[in-house]
Motif scaffolding. Structure first.
Motif, short mmCIF file in Angstrom:
data_model
loop_
_atom_site.label_atom_id
_atom_site.label_comp_id
_atom_site.label_asym_id
_atom_site.label_seq_id
_atom_site.Cartn_x
_atom_site.Cartn_y
_atom_site.Cartn_z
N ILE A 185 0.83 -1.20 0.00
CA ILE A 185 0.00 0.00 0.00
C ILE A 185 0.87 1.27 0.00
N ARG A 186 0.26 2.35 -0.41
CA ARG A 186 0.95 3.63 -0.43
C ARG A 186 1.26 4.10 1.00
N GLU A 187 2.17 5.04 1.09
CA GLU A 187 2.53 5.57 2.40
C GLU A 187 1.43 6.45 2.99
N GLU A 188 0.60 7.05 2.14
CA GLU A 188 -0.44 7.95 2.60
C GLU A 188 -1.79 7.57 2.00
N LYS A 189 -2.83 7.79 2.79
CA LYS A 189 -4.22 7.61 2.34
C LYS A 189 -4.44 6.25 1.71
N SER A 190 -4.01 5.21 2.40
CA SER A 190 -4.20 3.86 1.90
C SER A 190 -4.47 2.93 3.08
N LYS A 191 -5.09 1.80 2.80
CA LYS A 191 -5.43 0.84 3.85
C LYS A 191 -5.34 -0.59 3.30
N PHE A 192 -5.18 -1.55 4.20
CA PHE A 192 -5.40 -2.93 3.83
C PHE A 192 -6.24 -3.60 4.90
N GLY A 193 -7.06 -4.55 4.46
CA GLY A 193 -7.94 -5.24 5.39
C GLY A 193 -8.07 -6.70 5.04
N PHE A 194 -8.06 -7.56 6.07
CA PHE A 194 -8.19 -9.00 5.86
C PHE A 194 -9.13 -9.59 6.90
N ILE A 195 -9.81 -10.65 6.51
CA ILE A 195 -10.53 -11.45 7.48
C ILE A 195 -9.71 -12.71 7.70
N VAL A 196 -9.29 -12.94 8.94
CA VAL A 196 -8.36 -14.02 9.26
C VAL A 196 -8.77 -14.68 10.58
N PRO A 197 -8.24 -15.86 10.89
CA PRO A 197 -8.50 -16.48 12.19
C PRO A 197 -8.00 -15.58 13.32
N HIS A 198 -8.60 -15.73 14.48
CA HIS A 198 -8.22 -14.90 15.63
C HIS A 198 -6.91 -15.36 16.27
N THR A 199 -6.34 -16.46 15.80
CA THR A 199 -5.20 -17.09 16.46
C THR A 199 -3.98 -16.18 16.59
N TRP A 200 -3.81 -15.22 15.68
CA TRP A 200 -2.63 -14.37 15.71
C TRP A 200 -2.63 -13.40 16.89
N LEU A 201 -3.78 -13.22 17.52
CA LEU A 201 -3.88 -12.22 18.59
C LEU A 201 -3.11 -12.61 19.85
N ALA A 202 -2.92 -13.90 20.09
CA ALA A 202 -2.28 -14.30 21.35
C ALA A 202 -1.29 -15.46 21.23
N SER B 119 3.31 -18.35 18.16
CA SER B 119 3.81 -18.44 16.78
C SER B 119 3.61 -17.16 15.98
N PHE B 120 2.70 -16.29 16.43
CA PHE B 120 2.43 -15.05 15.72
C PHE B 120 3.02 -13.83 16.44
N GLU B 121 3.95 -14.07 17.33
CA GLU B 121 4.58 -12.99 18.09
C GLU B 121 5.24 -11.97 17.16
N LEU B 122 5.91 -12.44 16.12
CA LEU B 122 6.61 -11.54 15.21
C LEU B 122 5.63 -10.72 14.36
N LEU B 123 4.48 -11.30 14.04
CA LEU B 123 3.46 -10.55 13.30
C LEU B 123 2.91 -9.43 14.18
N ARG B 124 2.59 -9.75 15.42
CA ARG B 124 2.08 -8.73 16.35
C ARG B 124 3.10 -7.61 16.52
N LYS B 125 4.36 -8.00 16.65
CA LYS B 125 5.43 -7.02 16.82
C LYS B 125 5.52 -6.09 15.62
N LEU B 126 5.41 -6.66 14.42
CA LEU B 126 5.45 -5.86 13.20
C LEU B 126 4.33 -4.83 13.17
N LEU B 127 3.12 -5.26 13.48
CA LEU B 127 1.96 -4.38 13.41
C LEU B 127 1.98 -3.31 14.49
#
Length: 205
Positions: A145-162, A165-173
């Protein structure tokens, strides 16, 4: 949008008129170019025409791109027909995408072949233990996505929240302050996926 014009297929009915006639004529011309056997492509291209989108992205070279078909379809529909690679190159010249939306595959890393697993481990920094393919879609979108005025959205399992194995994804976000909204959808969103899902909306802003 395609479903809005079901009468477009019934050119002979006297009840159609106006936009329905235009829609019917477009479908007839599309069939002449790519043939009746490509029913799904006919519907998708017609939907793109009705929606007045800028691009129709496909990798179906035989039915939609080769032998002058692309040029004829573009002239007819005023929609640019591109392969995924072509679409990406054209849009990155403009700084990236305004919006990325998706329902990525829910596949645990341990369930794929070793060669593919090694590839993901090498290419994606959020790859860890039993992470999932959907995690890589989210990571990749941060650079699409662009640096300004852009978005991304996904519907995904809730597993990444806690899950660990998804620690690095949470850290990135979190470290990049990307998360705008998380919407809990719960179970039974999809008939063939028994998993609790969330919608995540992110942007650089």
């Amino acid at each position: 949008n395609y479903q809005k014009t079901p009468k477009a297929w019934t050119v002979g009915e006297s009840s159609i008129g106006g936009d329905d006639v235009i829609a019917a004529n477009e479908i007839t011309e599309i069939i002449k170019i790519i043939g009746k056997k490509s029913n799904a492509d006919i519907q998708h291209i017609h939907s793109a025409f009705i929606s007045q989108v800028d691009y129709f992205v496909t990798n179906d070279r035989n039915d939609l791109i080769n032998n002058g078909k692309r040029e004829k379809l573009e002239k007819l529909t005023k929609v640019k027909i591109r392969t995924l690679e072509e679409f990406g190159k054209e849009n990155f010249k403009q700084g990236g995408f305004d919006v990325v939306i998706g329902n990525p595959p829910y596949v645990n890393l341990v369930s794929i072949e070793e060669e593919q697993r090694n590839y993901f481990q090498e290419k994606f920094k959020t790859c860890k233990n039993k992470s999932d393919l959907y995690s890589f879609f989210i990571e990749k979108s941060t650079s699409l996505i662009r640096e300004e005025k852009s978005k991304f959205g996904f519907i995904v399992p809730h597993t990444w929240l806690a899950t660990e194995s998804f620690e690095l994804l949470r850290k990135l976000l979190i470290e990049n302050k990307l998360i705008e909204e998380i919407v809990e959808m719960g179970y039974k969103v999809f008939d063939d996926a028994i998993v609790s899902t969330v919608i995540i909306i992110c942007s650089h802003n």
